[in-house]
Design a protein around this motif. Structure first.
Motif, PDB file in Angstrom:
ATOM      1  N   TYR A 169      -0.046  16.767  -8.341  1.00 14.30           N
ATOM      2  CA  TYR A 169      -0.788  16.059  -7.300  1.00 14.30           C
ATOM      3  C   TYR A 169      -0.183  14.674  -7.067  1.00 14.30           C
ATOM      4  N   LEU A 170       0.024  14.321  -5.790  1.00 12.13           N
ATOM      5  CA  LEU A 170       0.598  13.034  -5.397  1.00 12.13           C
ATOM      6  C   LEU A 170      -0.380  12.287  -4.509  1.00 12.13           C
ATOM      7  N   SER A 171      -0.537  10.988  -4.776  1.00 11.07           N
ATOM      8  CA  SER A 171      -1.375  10.156  -3.914  1.00 11.07           C
ATOM      9  C   SER A 171      -0.646   9.895  -2.604  1.00 11.07           C
ATOM     10  N   PRO A 172      -1.356   9.808  -1.487  1.00  8.61           N
ATOM     11  CA  PRO A 172      -0.699   9.616  -0.176  1.00  8.61           C
ATOM     12  C   PRO A 172      -0.181   8.194  -0.018  1.00  8.61           C
ATOM     13  N   GLY A 173       0.731   8.020   0.945  1.00 12.09           N
ATOM     14  CA  GLY A 173       1.218   6.705   1.314  1.00 12.09           C
ATOM     15  C   GLY A 173       2.244   6.105   0.373  1.00 12.09           C
ATOM     16  N   LYS A 174       2.793   6.852  -0.549  1.00  8.86           N
ATOM     17  CA  LYS A 174       3.796   6.353  -1.486  1.00  8.86           C
ATOM     18  C   LYS A 174       5.065   7.191  -1.380  1.00  8.86           C
ATOM     19  N   THR A 175       6.140   6.704  -1.990  1.00  4.47           N
ATOM     20  CA  THR A 175       7.420   7.415  -2.019  1.00  4.47           C
ATOM     21  C   THR A 175       7.680   7.892  -3.442  1.00  4.47           C
ATOM     22  N   TYR A 176       8.156   9.143  -3.557  1.00  3.18           N
ATOM     23  CA  TYR A 176       8.351   9.743  -4.872  1.00  3.18           C
ATOM     24  C   TYR A 176       9.749  10.356  -4.961  1.00  3.18           C
ATOM     25  N   THR A 177      10.249  10.411  -6.181  1.00  2.47           N
ATOM     26  CA  THR A 177      11.489  11.144  -6.458  1.00  2.47           C
ATOM     27  C   THR A 177      11.170  12.295  -7.397  1.00  2.47           C
ATOM     28  N   VAL A 178      11.792  13.428  -7.123  1.00  2.32           N
ATOM     29  CA  VAL A 178      11.563  14.647  -7.899  1.00  2.32           C
ATOM     30  C   VAL A 178      12.907  15.149  -8.418  1.00  2.32           C
ATOM     31  N   GLN A 179      12.973  15.377  -9.715  1.00  2.00           N
ATOM     32  CA  GLN A 179      14.174  15.939 -10.342  1.00  2.00           C
ATOM     33  C   GLN A 179      13.756  17.128 -11.183  1.00  2.00           C
ATOM     34  N   CYS A 180      14.411  18.256 -10.959  1.00  3.35           N
ATOM     35  CA  CYS A 180      14.054  19.485 -11.670  1.00  3.35           C
ATOM     36  C   CYS A 180      15.326  20.152 -12.186  1.00  3.35           C
ATOM     37  N   HIS A 233       9.436  10.949   1.201  1.00  3.74           N
ATOM     38  CA  HIS A 233       8.924   9.783   1.914  1.00  3.74           C
ATOM     39  C   HIS A 233       7.642  10.170   2.642  1.00  3.74           C
ATOM     40  N   PRO A 234       6.640   9.305   2.640  1.00  2.00           N
ATOM     41  CA  PRO A 234       5.381   9.635   3.322  1.00  2.00           C
ATOM     42  C   PRO A 234       5.575   9.712   4.839  1.00  2.00           C
ATOM     43  N   CYS A 235       5.034  10.756   5.453  1.00  2.00           N
ATOM     44  CA  CYS A 235       5.099  10.925   6.911  1.00  2.00           C
ATOM     45  C   CYS A 235       3.753  10.656   7.573  1.00  2.00           C
ATOM     46  N   SER A 236       2.675  10.899   6.820  1.00  2.00           N
ATOM     47  CA  SER A 236       1.340  10.650   7.358  1.00  2.00           C
ATOM     48  C   SER A 236       0.411  10.342   6.190  1.00  2.00           C
ATOM     49  N   ASP A 237      -0.710   9.770   6.501  1.00  2.00           N
ATOM     50  CA  ASP A 237      -1.680   9.401   5.476  1.00  2.00           C
ATOM     51  C   ASP A 237      -3.060   9.816   5.962  1.00  2.00           C
ATOM     52  N   CYS A 238      -3.488  11.005   5.496  1.00  2.00           N
ATOM     53  CA  CYS A 238      -4.804  11.496   5.895  1.00  2.00           C
ATOM     54  C   CYS A 238      -5.857  11.167   4.848  1.00  2.00           C
ATOM     55  N   GLY A 239      -5.451  10.435   3.788  1.00  2.00           N
ATOM     56  CA  GLY A 239      -6.403  10.012   2.784  1.00  2.00           C
ATOM     57  C   GLY A 239      -6.670  11.037   1.706  1.00  2.00           C
ATOM     58  N   CYS A 240      -5.955  12.150   1.708  1.00  2.00           N
ATOM     59  CA  CYS A 240      -6.161  13.165   0.671  1.00  2.00           C
ATOM     60  C   CYS A 240      -4.874  13.363  -0.116  1.00  2.00           C
ATOM     61  N   GLU A 241      -5.006  13.962  -1.278  1.00  2.00           N
ATOM     62  CA  GLU A 241      -3.849  14.202  -2.137  1.00  2.00           C
ATOM     63  C   GLU A 241      -3.002  15.344  -1.592  1.00  2.00           C
ATOM     64  N   THR A 242      -1.738  15.310  -1.967  1.00  2.00           N
ATOM     65  CA  THR A 242      -0.822  16.418  -1.683  1.00  2.00           C
ATOM     66  C   THR A 242      -0.385  17.014  -3.015  1.00  2.00           C
ATOM     67  N   TYR A 243      -0.317  18.323  -3.080  1.00  2.00           N
ATOM     68  CA  TYR A 243       0.156  18.907  -4.323  1.00  2.00           C
ATOM     69  C   TYR A 243       1.481  19.640  -4.086  1.00  2.00           C
ATOM     70  N   LEU A 244       2.362  19.530  -5.077  1.00  2.00           N
ATOM     71  CA  LEU A 244       3.672  20.180  -5.056  1.00  2.00           C
ATOM     72  C   LEU A 244       3.666  21.370  -5.995  1.00  2.00           C
ATOM     73  N   SER A 245       4.475  22.366  -5.667  1.00  2.00           N
ATOM     74  CA  SER A 245       4.668  23.513  -6.552  1.00  2.00           C
ATOM     75  C   SER A 245       6.065  24.078  -6.316  1.00  2.00           C
ATOM     76  N   LEU A 246       6.605  24.691  -7.348  1.00  2.00           N
ATOM     77  CA  LEU A 246       7.946  25.268  -7.285  1.00  2.00           C
ATOM     78  C   LEU A 246       7.819  26.763  -7.046  1.00  2.00           C
ATOM     79  N   LEU A 247       8.382  27.232  -5.925  1.00  2.00           N
ATOM     80  CA  LEU A 247       8.195  28.610  -5.481  1.00  2.00           C
ATOM     81  C   LEU A 247       9.537  29.339  -5.462  1.00  2.00           C
ATOM     82  N   LEU A 248       9.558  30.579  -5.941  1.00  2.00           N
ATOM     83  CA  LEU A 248      10.779  31.395  -6.004  1.00  2.00           C
ATOM     84  C   LEU A 248      10.784  32.419  -4.881  1.00  2.00           C
TER      85      LEU A 248
END
Length: 267
Positions: A169-180, A233-248
């Motif tokens: 889960y990621l909070s909106p309005g911020k920038t994150y880096t992901v390394q896998c 990079h954030p594109c919009s801020d609807c005030g809710c969390e975004t969740y990431l998942s790794l899909l095959l």
């Protein structure tokens, strides 16, 4: 190793042929520092010996040629680069996803300890999360998300819930880096291109990360390391969390022998 052994045999045969040529030069007196010292019958005898050896070398050369052809037949062709990846066709969920309700007990039991996988620790003072594969030798089926377990966590902008082990889960309005980094292999011989997506929900909250494409034949040789890096990079801020998942997305399942995912908030 088979091709290298064939090359060594070819090198040995070249030394043998060179020695036979010097034998003829010696008997004929054409070798530097020598002079003719043989009768015609001696020259014929040496010529007959050289002929017999050349015939044996020729037969051996045919065996080596057949051996090399069979070795090259099973040698994988180097990949020339995967085709351009297409965006994930599945529809996005509703615009905003409410906070998940508490998971009823019992949740997932503690998994078998995962073997250590080399990784880089984040030194940023901002939020960071480090996850490892849920358990050792995890079977990752096509169309499913990879299960994680928490290794370390700091800050509040990034979080992971034991009750939803596939989601970050990621909070909106911020920038994150992901390394896998994943250490994977195919369960059965497979062909074609496999794709790993970094899926986000709701869609459009952050910039899309390019999928990781790889040839399935590459993983048939044994466990291989796949690396995926993205900056969201954030594109919009609807005030809710975004969740990431790794899909095959692949034609057959993969065996995940180890995996590490680092998610960090950028200042």
């Amino acid at each position: 190793m088979i091709i290298a052994s064939i090359a060594m045999e070819e090198l040995a045969l070249s030394h043998i042929l060179n020695a036979e040529g010097e034998k003829l030069q010696y008997i004929l007196g054409t070798l530097p520092g020598t002079k003719p010292c043989a009768y015609p019958q001696d020259v014929l005898a040496v010529n007959k010996s050289v002929t017999a050896l050349v015939e044996a070398v020729t037969q051996n050369q045919m065996l080596l040629k057949n051996k090399l052809s069979q070795a090259l037949e099973f040698c994988p062709i180097p990949p020339t680069g995967p085709p351009p990846c297409q965006p994930e066709p599945s529809p996005c969920p509703p615009p905003c996803r409410p906070d998940p309700t508490p998971c009823p007990p019992p949740c997932h039991p503690d998994p078998v300890p995962c073997p250590p996988v080399s990784h880089r620790k984040h030194t940023s003072r901002d939020s960071a999360l480090q996850l490892t594969a849920r358990r050792e030798e995890t079977l990752w089926n096509p169309g499913s998300r990879l299960l994680w377990r928490k290794q370390s966590q700091s800050g509040k902008a990034i979080r992971w819930d034991e009750c939803a082990p596939t989601e970050i889960y990621l909070s909106p309005g911020k920038t994150y880096t992901v390394q896998c980094t994943l250490n994977v292999r195919t369960v059965v011989p497979a062909k074609g291109t496999g794709i790993i997506f970094l899926r986000q929900s709701p869609c459009g909250m952050f910039t899309n990360a390019l999928p990781l494409c790889f040839p399935m034949e590459y993983l048939a040789q044994g466990p291989q390391s796949l690396c995926m890096t993205a900056v969201l990079h954030p594109c919009s801020d609807c005030g809710c969390e975004t969740y990431l998942s790794l899909l095959l997305d692949a034609k057959s399942a993969l065996c995940v022998e180890g995996a590490v995912m680092d998610v960090a908030e950028l200042p």
